[in-house]
Design a protein around this motif. Structure first.
Motif, mmCIF file in Angstrom:
data_model
loop_
_atom_site.group_PDB
_atom_site.id
_atom_site.type_symbol
_atom_site.label_atom_id
_atom_site.label_comp_id
_atom_site.label_asym_id
_atom_site.label_seq_id
_atom_site.Cartn_x
_atom_site.Cartn_y
_atom_site.Cartn_z
ATOM 1 N N UNK A 199 1.105 -1.425 -0.183
ATOM 2 C CA UNK A 199 -0.053 -0.009 0.099
ATOM 3 C C UNK A 199 0.911 1.849 0.237
ATOM 4 N N UNK A 200 0.528 2.244 -0.560
ATOM 5 C CA UNK A 200 1.157 3.513 -0.288
ATOM 6 C C UNK A 200 -0.351 4.324 -0.927
ATOM 7 N N UNK A 201 0.034 5.685 0.243
ATOM 8 C CA UNK A 201 -0.906 7.017 0.280
ATOM 9 C C UNK A 201 -0.064 8.109 0.832
ATOM 10 N N UNK A 202 -0.525 8.848 -0.784
ATOM 11 C CA UNK A 202 0.416 10.160 -0.611
ATOM 12 C C UNK A 202 -0.187 10.915 0.039
ATOM 13 N N UNK A 203 -0.035 12.422 0.922
ATOM 14 C CA UNK A 203 -0.382 12.902 0.849
ATOM 15 C C UNK A 203 0.890 14.571 1.526
ATOM 16 N N UNK A 204 0.327 15.643 -0.178
ATOM 17 C CA UNK A 204 1.678 16.233 0.195
ATOM 18 C C UNK A 204 3.008 15.859 -0.735
ATOM 19 N N UNK A 205 3.531 16.203 0.311
ATOM 20 C CA UNK A 205 4.850 15.525 0.143
ATOM 21 C C UNK A 205 5.470 14.250 0.996
ATOM 22 N N UNK A 206 4.267 13.782 2.048
ATOM 23 C CA UNK A 206 4.255 12.655 2.651
ATOM 24 C C UNK A 206 4.359 11.887 1.783
ATOM 25 N N UNK A 207 4.340 10.193 2.556
ATOM 26 C CA UNK A 207 4.114 9.139 1.917
ATOM 27 C C UNK A 207 4.712 8.538 3.039
ATOM 28 N N UNK A 208 2.764 7.284 2.366
ATOM 29 C CA UNK A 208 3.114 6.445 3.786
ATOM 30 C C UNK A 208 2.631 5.008 2.874
ATOM 31 N N UNK A 209 3.572 4.429 3.404
ATOM 32 C CA UNK A 209 3.915 2.940 2.055
ATOM 33 C C UNK A 209 4.072 1.478 3.242
ATOM 34 N N UNK A 210 3.894 0.537 3.154
ATOM 35 C CA UNK A 210 4.262 -0.730 3.791
ATOM 36 C C UNK A 210 3.363 -1.986 2.661
ATOM 37 N N UNK A 211 3.921 -3.427 3.273
ATOM 38 C CA UNK A 211 3.623 -4.576 3.028
ATOM 39 C C UNK A 211 3.191 -4.875 4.181
ATOM 40 N N UNK A 212 1.896 -5.860 4.102
ATOM 41 C CA UNK A 212 1.226 -6.859 5.425
ATOM 42 C C UNK A 212 1.373 -7.394 4.367
ATOM 43 N N UNK A 213 1.356 -8.447 5.659
ATOM 44 C CA UNK A 213 0.697 -10.099 5.328
ATOM 45 C C UNK A 213 -0.871 -10.155 4.801
ATOM 46 N N UNK A 214 -1.088 -9.535 5.542
ATOM 47 C CA UNK A 214 -2.517 -9.901 6.016
ATOM 48 C C UNK A 214 -3.355 -8.362 5.207
ATOM 49 N N UNK A 215 -4.557 -8.333 4.238
ATOM 50 C CA UNK A 215 -5.767 -7.424 4.079
ATOM 51 C C UNK A 215 -6.293 -6.738 5.433
ATOM 52 N N UNK A 216 -5.858 -5.671 5.483
ATOM 53 C CA UNK A 216 -6.083 -4.829 6.750
ATOM 54 C C UNK A 216 -7.489 -4.236 6.645
ATOM 55 N N UNK A 217 -6.764 -3.855 5.573
ATOM 56 C CA UNK A 217 -8.547 -2.363 5.648
ATOM 57 C C UNK A 217 -8.300 -2.894 3.743
ATOM 58 N N UNK A 218 -9.414 -2.471 3.126
ATOM 59 C CA UNK A 218 -9.810 -1.937 1.458
ATOM 60 C C UNK A 218 -11.527 -0.729 1.114
ATOM 61 N N UNK A 219 -10.692 -0.663 -0.080
ATOM 62 C CA UNK A 219 -11.888 0.575 -0.563
ATOM 63 C C UNK A 219 -11.983 0.442 -1.512
ATOM 64 N N UNK A 220 -13.175 0.691 -1.832
ATOM 65 C CA UNK A 220 -13.525 0.512 -3.259
ATOM 66 C C UNK A 220 -15.276 1.261 -3.733
#
Length: 104
Positions: free
Chosen positions: A33-54
């Motif tokens: 996953x990767x989420x960008x807000x302005x110049x900041x980026x929160x990214x990572x990897x998880x073995x489990x699906x924690x949340x989903x957006x559709x």
């Protein structure tokens, strides 16, 4: 208590897309996953699906207890059976379920 590894890095000029792509290659059965807000980026990897957006909305997938994927369907099934048979794993999952029900 869930123990996890956290790494926080502050860098300028980091190619977040390249980091995300590398995480996806290194964790082919996980969720990157990767989420960008302005110049900041929160990214990572998880073995489990924690949340989903559709298109229908946002859903979380809280759970307790997990095991790595096996090298075959039979090994996956065996690990699933081991989780279900574990009193510790069932108790921890019960805490999560009880908490979610109490929030309603």
């Amino acid at each position: 208590v869930v123990l996890a590894r956290r790494l926080e890095v502050h860098l300028r000029g980091l190619d977040a897309g390249a980091v995300w792509a590398r995480l996806a290659v290194r964790n082919p059965h996980g969720y990157t996953f990767a989420v960008r807000e302005g110049a900041d980026v929160f990214l990572g990897a998880s073995p489990e699906l924690v949340a989903a957006i559709d298109d229908s909305g946002f859903a979380t997938h809280p759970l307790a207890g997990s095991a790595p994927r096996g090298d075959s369907a039979a090994r996956d099934a065996a690990r699933g059976s081991e989780l279900l048979a574990s009193q510790k794993e069932r108790r921890e999952h019960g805490f999560v379920v009880d908490h979610i029900v109490a929030l309603r």
